[in-house]
Motif scaffolding. Structure first.
Motif, PDB file in Angstrom:
ATOM      1  N   ARG A   1      33.258  38.977  44.129  1.00 31.53           N
ATOM      2  CA  ARG A   1      33.369  39.903  43.010  1.00 31.53           C
ATOM      3  C   ARG A   1      34.767  39.813  42.388  1.00 31.53           C
ATOM      4  O   ARG A   1      35.775  39.771  43.082  1.00 31.53           O
ATOM      5  CB  ARG A   1      33.122  41.328  43.481  1.00 31.53           C
ATOM      6  N   GLY A   2      34.806  39.784  41.052  1.00 28.93           N
ATOM      7  CA  GLY A   2      36.075  39.718  40.340  1.00 28.93           C
ATOM      8  C   GLY A   2      36.670  38.331  40.271  1.00 28.93           C
ATOM      9  O   GLY A   2      37.776  38.156  39.756  1.00 28.93           O
TER      10      GLY A   2
ATOM     11  N   HIS B   1      27.340  41.386  36.516  1.00 32.68           N
ATOM     12  CA  HIS B   1      28.053  42.422  37.259  1.00 32.68           C
ATOM     13  C   HIS B   1      27.131  43.318  38.073  1.00 32.68           C
ATOM     14  O   HIS B   1      27.555  44.386  38.527  1.00 32.68           O
ATOM     15  CB  HIS B   1      28.895  43.271  36.309  1.00 32.68           C
TER      16      HIS B   1
ATOM     17  N   GLU C   1      36.670  51.853  37.848  1.00 29.27           N
ATOM     18  CA  GLU C   1      36.852  50.621  37.084  1.00 29.27           C
ATOM     19  C   GLU C   1      38.347  50.363  36.847  1.00 29.27           C
ATOM     20  O   GLU C   1      39.103  51.244  36.448  1.00 29.27           O
ATOM     21  CB  GLU C   1      36.105  50.689  35.751  1.00 29.27           C
TER      22      GLU C   1
ATOM     23  N   ARG D   1      41.895  48.431  42.368  1.00 23.62           N
ATOM     24  CA  ARG D   1      41.650  47.636  43.580  1.00 23.62           C
ATOM     25  C   ARG D   1      40.943  48.551  44.574  1.00 23.62           C
ATOM     26  O   ARG D   1      41.441  49.619  44.910  1.00 23.62           O
ATOM     27  CB  ARG D   1      42.966  47.139  44.164  1.00 23.62           C
TER      28      ARG D   1
ATOM     29  N   HIS E   1      29.712  47.988  41.167  1.00 21.72           N
ATOM     30  CA  HIS E   1      31.057  48.178  40.633  1.00 21.72           C
ATOM     31  C   HIS E   1      31.483  46.953  39.831  1.00 21.72           C
ATOM     32  O   HIS E   1      31.374  45.823  40.304  1.00 21.72           O
ATOM     33  CB  HIS E   1      32.028  48.406  41.793  1.00 21.72           C
TER      34      HIS E   1
ATOM     35  N   VAL F   1      33.983  44.549  38.807  1.00 25.76           N
ATOM     36  CA  VAL F   1      35.289  44.067  39.280  1.00 25.76           C
ATOM     37  C   VAL F   1      35.755  42.996  38.299  1.00 25.76           C
ATOM     38  O   VAL F   1      35.058  41.995  38.096  1.00 25.76           O
ATOM     39  CB  VAL F   1      35.196  43.494  40.701  1.00 25.76           C
ATOM     40  N   THR F   2      36.916  43.179  37.721  1.00 29.98           N
ATOM     41  CA  THR F   2      37.350  42.272  36.652  1.00 29.98           C
ATOM     42  C   THR F   2      38.596  41.471  37.009  1.00 29.98           C
ATOM     43  O   THR F   2      39.135  40.771  36.164  1.00 29.98           O
ATOM     44  CB  THR F   2      37.618  43.066  35.359  1.00 29.98           C
TER      45      THR F   2
ATOM     46  N   HIS G   1      40.057  42.083  43.989  1.00 24.45           N
ATOM     47  CA  HIS G   1      40.152  43.524  43.759  1.00 24.45           C
ATOM     48  C   HIS G   1      39.002  44.291  44.404  1.00 24.45           C
ATOM     49  O   HIS G   1      38.847  45.494  44.147  1.00 24.45           O
ATOM     50  CB  HIS G   1      40.230  43.834  42.260  1.00 24.45           C
ATOM     51  N   LEU G   2      38.192  43.619  45.210  1.00 20.43           N
ATOM     52  CA  LEU G   2      37.182  44.314  46.004  1.00 20.43           C
ATOM     53  C   LEU G   2      37.118  43.670  47.377  1.00 20.43           C
ATOM     54  O   LEU G   2      36.955  42.453  47.499  1.00 20.43           O
ATOM     55  CB  LEU G   2      35.798  44.255  45.351  1.00 20.43           C
TER      56      LEU G   2
END
Length: 528
Positions: free
Chosen positions: A236-237, A246, A357, A360, A376, A378-379, A383-384
């Motif tokens: 993720r991210g 997502h 959103e 971290r 969630h 995660v961009t 961060h996850l």
């Protein structure tokens, strides 16, 4: 004279180690003395399991080697659960444990020395990439170097190093760093031919792609192929791109991407059971695997063995761009559908997902954590952190203590799992770690309660007597508040807490329905 403890710290510094997590014992105190004279930050924890989880959380958040220092016998054993999670999730963690003094050891005999085990290393072997107990102090530098290098070489994973305590004060010999080989790019012809035959490719990116920092090269490949990107929990991210989905493949609308694909390109993934609904996803018509290991869960038609970033980058350069055919638009609609589905399924969860959103997040094995793992957005890379490797309850808070070294971190825990390591509130307070705990209190083990109810059984053993969590946190000198649900009070308090300097705890009284990415709700069923 260079003692073993000083040599150990010297090797760790050579591998870029800036922080270690540990708990002192009578056998490992020389390491504490060596650390006192070094620039390496020592974060003392209140339980050895926390040392392992914090090292894992630090490794996931930073991509660097996480180090757990534990003492002999029971201290080492306390770290096993956390080491297993690092193994299942591919985290580069080095567990350094002392062992009884070598003169007290007799081969094949258990004598009853303080903290003695028959074979401490053997306890760790099922959950590590490699493990050694030193035979002499002159090997310490070489073995420590090899252990650190092994942990941080793909496929990443935990490594165990046992050091008899007398070796820490003995003189050590010189050591020389092991050279690392440059990455090799395999022949790409077969992979390119497979891609050119496809019309509906799907990119499936896993934790190996995250650890290799392969996001930009995967985005380039997706654009050239006009292909959607599905990421596993560990990825993720990985990249913020219009082709990234997502939501979870456990949602039928997103799972359809797999069913429709005539080619799946798996990058840094072994297609584990939690992502594939225990392999009920049918084998794809064609599978191209880019991985450092052999993938066996779905046999690939072509394997490109090597570093995910290097190989994907090289492969993308050989491909001519395809015209855009609506992939970005379809993915945008799928992402919107995932959010609509989440809100329809559990209206409360929108407030949680929206408020998190941009943060971290370290999630525990709890109902709120399952929602975060699945839905969630995660961009940013790393961060996850989510423990669906081994699935270890109690991971969230202690792992967040390590992740917080990379910046403000939100730990999302349930009331049951938080109590596994609540003593380390003292660590958070003493070290003034920038961690915000979102503690969702539903009065018990919510997922297990759901399982019992769905099976038609009365709840038993899943409803818990718990403390006043806010008062507990305040007793450690940590700011804490309690709110009902995930509404405006929750958002305002979370915003305030995540802008603070040190630790804080936000208790949320709420009960959430488990999401579709939890196994009782998987839509793919075994055919009878």
């Amino acid at each position: 004279m260079v003692t073993g403890a000083v040599r150990l710290v010297e090797v760790l510094r050579a591998h870029g180690v800036e922080v270690v997590f540990g708990l002192p014992g009578v056998h490992n105190l020389p390491i504490w003395e060596a650390l006192r004279a070094s620039p390496v930050r020592l974060i003392g924890v209140r339980h050895e399991q926390t040392a392992g989880y914090a090292a894992d959380g630090y490794a996931r958040a930073t991509g660097r080697l996480g180090v757990a220092l534990v003492t002999t016998g029971p201290g080492a054993a306390n770290c096993l659960g956390a080491t297993g999670e690092a193994m299942a999730s591919g985290s580069p963690v080095l567990v350094i444990a002392t062992d009884i003094p070598s003169p007290l050891r007799r081969p094949g005999e258990y004598r009853g020395a303080l903290h003695e085990t028959r074979d401490q290393r053997a306890m760790f072997l099922p959950v590590v990439k490699g493990g050694w107990t030193l035979r002499g102090p002159h090997d310490l530098g070489t073995y420590a170097d090899h252990a650190a290098l092994l942990a941080t070489t793909a496929p990443h994973g935990p490594v165990y190093l046992g050091i008899p305590t007398d070796h820490l004060t003995a003189d050590t010999g010189p050591w020389h760093r092991i050279p690392t080989a440059p990455p090799v790019v395999p022949a790409l012809d077969a992979a390119r031919a497979l891609i050119e035959q496809s019309t509906r490719p799907l990119i499936w990116a896993g934790g190996g792609a995250q650890r290799a920092q392969a996001g930009p090269s995967i985005a380039d490949l997706a654009e050239r192929l006009d292909a959607p990107i599905v990421t596993t929990y560990a990825a993720r991210g990985l990249v913020d791109h219009p082709h990234v989905v997502h939501g979870p493949v456990h949602l039928p609308e997103i799972g359809a991407l797999w069913d429709e694909a005539d080619l799946v390109i798996g990058i840094g993934s072994d297609f584990d059971g939690m992502m594939t609904q225990n392999w009920l996803q049918p084998p794809p018509p064609r599978l191209l695997s880019i991985n450092v290991d052999t993938v066996r869960n779905y046999p690939p038609d072509v394997t490109l063995r090597g570093d995910a970033r290097v190989v994907t980058e090289a492969l993308a350069r050989t491909l001519d761009p395809r015209p855009a055919n609506g992939t970005a638009e379809r993915v945008a609609e799928l992402n919107a559908e995932a959010r609509r589905a989440a809100e329809a399924d559990e209206p409360q969860v929108t407030g949680l997902l929206d408020a998190l959103e941009g943060h971290r997040v370290v999630a525990d094995m709890c109902v709120a954590g399952y929602w975060i793992g699945g839905f969630h957005r995660v961009t940013a890379p790393r961060h996850l952190a989510y423990p669906v490797g081994w699935g270890t309850l109690g991971f969230g808070f202690p792992a967040a203590l390590g992740a917080a070294l990379a910046g403000r971190t939100v730990a999302v825990c349930g009331d049951g799992g938080f109590l596994f390591a609540c003593g380390d509130l003292a660590t958070a307070a003493q070290e003034q770690l920038p961690v915000t705990v979102v503690l969702v209190d539903d009065g018990g083990y919510g997922m297990l309660r759901y399982d019992q109810v769905q099976a038609g059984h009365p709840t038993h053993g899943v409803d818990l007597h718990t403390p006043d969590f806010a008062a507990l946190a305040r007793s450690f000198g940590i700011e804490s508040s309690t709110v009902d649900g995930f509404g405006d009070d929750f958002r305002r308090t979370l915003d305030k807490y995540t802008q603070a300097e040190g630790p804080n705890v936000l208790v949320v009284k709420a009960e959430l329905k488990p999401p579709v990415n939890t196994s009782p709700r998987w839509y793919r069923k075994v055919r009878t």
